[in-house]
Enzyme design. Structure first.
Site, PDB file in Angstrom:
ATOM      1  N   ARG A 130       0.831  -1.210   0.000  1.00  0.00           N
ATOM      2  CA  ARG A 130       0.000   0.000   0.000  1.00  0.00           C
ATOM      3  C   ARG A 130       0.864   1.257   0.000  1.00  0.00           C
ATOM      4  NH1 ARG A 130      -4.549   0.706   4.554  1.00  0.00           N
ATOM      5  NH2 ARG A 130      -2.712   0.999   5.872  1.00  0.00           N
ATOM      6  N   LYS A 232      -2.613   6.514   1.587  1.00  0.00           N
ATOM      7  CA  LYS A 232      -2.440   6.955   2.971  1.00  0.00           C
ATOM      8  C   LYS A 232      -1.490   8.159   3.043  1.00  0.00           C
ATOM      9  CE  LYS A 232      -2.553   4.693   7.496  1.00  0.00           C
ATOM     10  NZ  LYS A 232      -3.967   5.030   7.720  1.00  0.00           N
ATOM     11  N   GLU A 268     -16.009   7.127   4.637  1.00  0.00           N
ATOM     12  CA  GLU A 268     -15.201   6.616   5.749  1.00  0.00           C
ATOM     13  C   GLU A 268     -15.489   7.383   7.022  1.00  0.00           C
ATOM     14  OE1 GLU A 268     -10.987   6.068   5.504  1.00  0.00           O
ATOM     15  OE2 GLU A 268     -11.026   5.840   3.343  1.00  0.00           O
TER      16      GLU A 268
END
Length: 385
Positions: A130, A232, A268
């Site tokens: 990721r 992220k 989210e």
């Protein structure tokens, strides 16, 4: 899938002196003067099984540990061998890319101690992949999957005495990738630094394992189509603080954001993914560029299907949320957090929680695997000692 590692001698993992002169420039004078070969202090503390800490009172605040890992990109645009240094402040140019243009990413994962004392990581290669995906989006150089996982292992072993006793918590690991090269104009940084620090932690929310109460935010947004919400990036988190702070001032635990285009579909919570249950169907918003593909999210989807639930990744209207049987959040920090209530446009709805709930079943299964209490049939855990 990574193979389980055999017990490793820590001194064989550490390469402190090879790049000592270049790495010392990265620290403040006070920190740099305290650096010494890693094996020396570890030997002096070899008889200490645990750090002097009240393990029954762990929250989710920073508890500085002994060491952090540092690795820099080299001139050929690859990362060189890193090293462990004493935990301390770092020194950056005020023109560093991360400070001026937010060119930075972070990850989060945990190490657990089994009853026999051995240490486990949970799917570290997923965090590594990721980060590489995020680095591509943010035009950054990133460590390889192997470099990432090896650095995580070194950091855990160097801070082994800070891994909580079984059932008392975990050692949270925070890998950072930052544009450390100095620059003035908007462009990718000329140098990148990879850092991992660690802190022992307990439960994330102040409610502990009790149900949390969410406020649905329809004015502020976490991410937009075409942005960086699906990686992220450090730039994704400060924008949620205003809405989160307003919600907390009204007694809510956190905020659930909606999509920025229609303001009708779930996205989210501030730092975790959301799931809803209706009958035998578990649904979660599809990751389409605005939602982070969480490692815990991915694991819960697999576990839920293995338990016989139908799992759907799709657009979820907020009205459907208000009619759910159960709602829960997932993430590295929260693991699986049951939602006790949702408040949307003045209407509050409560949901099933506690013993017998699906969220409790999934939480128990996942944490059992992470801590080595339940057999890991998925091959997710990696033993490092």
């Amino acid at each position: 899938m990574l193979q389980r590692s055999s017990p490793t001698n820590l001194c064989n993992l550490i390469f402190f002196s090879r790049y000592g002169s270049s790495f010392s420039k990265f620290f403040t004078t006070q920190t740099a003067s305290s650096l010494r070969p890693v094996c020396e202090p570890l030997t002096s503390r070899g008889d200490e099984e645990y750090a002097d800490l009240n393990w029954d009172d762990l929250g989710y605040g920073l508890v500085p540990t002994d060491y952090m890992y540092i690795m820099k990109s080299s001139e050929n645009e690859k990362f060189s061998v890193g090293e462990l240094n004493r935990f301390g402040n770092i020194e950056l140019s005020p023109a560093a890319g991360v400070l001026n243009y937010a060119q930075g990413l972070f990850e989060g994962l945990k190490a657990y101690r089994k009853e026999d004392g051995r240490l486990l990581l949970f799917r570290p290669e997923q965090n590594a992949m990721r980060m590489r995906m995020g680095a591509e989006r943010m035009c950054m150089i990133s460590p390889s999957v192997e470099q990432f996982v090896d650095a995580v292992k070194q950091t855990v072993l160097a801070n082994k005495r800070w891994v909580p006793p079984p059932g008392k918590g975990s050692l949270y690991l925070r890998p950072l990738l930052i544009g450390s090269g100095a620059m003035l104009g908007l462009a990718p940084a000329s140098e990148y630094t990879f850092i991992i620090y660690a802190s022992p932690v307990g439960t994330y929310f102040k409610e502990g394992l009790a149900p949390i109460n969410l406020f649905v935010e329809d004015e502020f947004h976490r991410a937009t189509d075409g942005g960086a919400g699906g990686v992220k990036s450090i730039s994704n988190y400060a924008p949620v603080l205003k809405a989160q702070g307003q919600a907390k001032s009204k007694g809510f635990t956190d905020v659930l954001f909606l999509d920025s285009k229609t303001k009708k579909h779930l996205e989210e919570v501030s730092s975790c993914n959301i799931f809803i249950l209706k009958g035998k169907t578990i649904s979660t918003p599809a990751t389409g560029g605005t939602i982070l593909p969480g490692v815990t999210r991915k694991s819960i989807i697999d576990l839920a299907r293995d338990c016989g639930y139908q799992v759907e990744e799709r657009l979820i209207p907020v009205e459907e949320l208000m009619e759910a049987d159960e709602v829960f959040c997932t993430g590295t920090a929260v693991v699986v957090a049951p939602v006790g209530s949702i408040t949307y446009q003045g209407k509050r709805v409560e949901f099933r929680t506690g013993v017998g709930s699906v969220s409790q079943e999934l939480y128990s299964t996942l944490t059992g695997i992470q801590m080595g209490v339940i057999e890991d049939k998925m091959g997710w855990t990696v033993e490092i000692d």
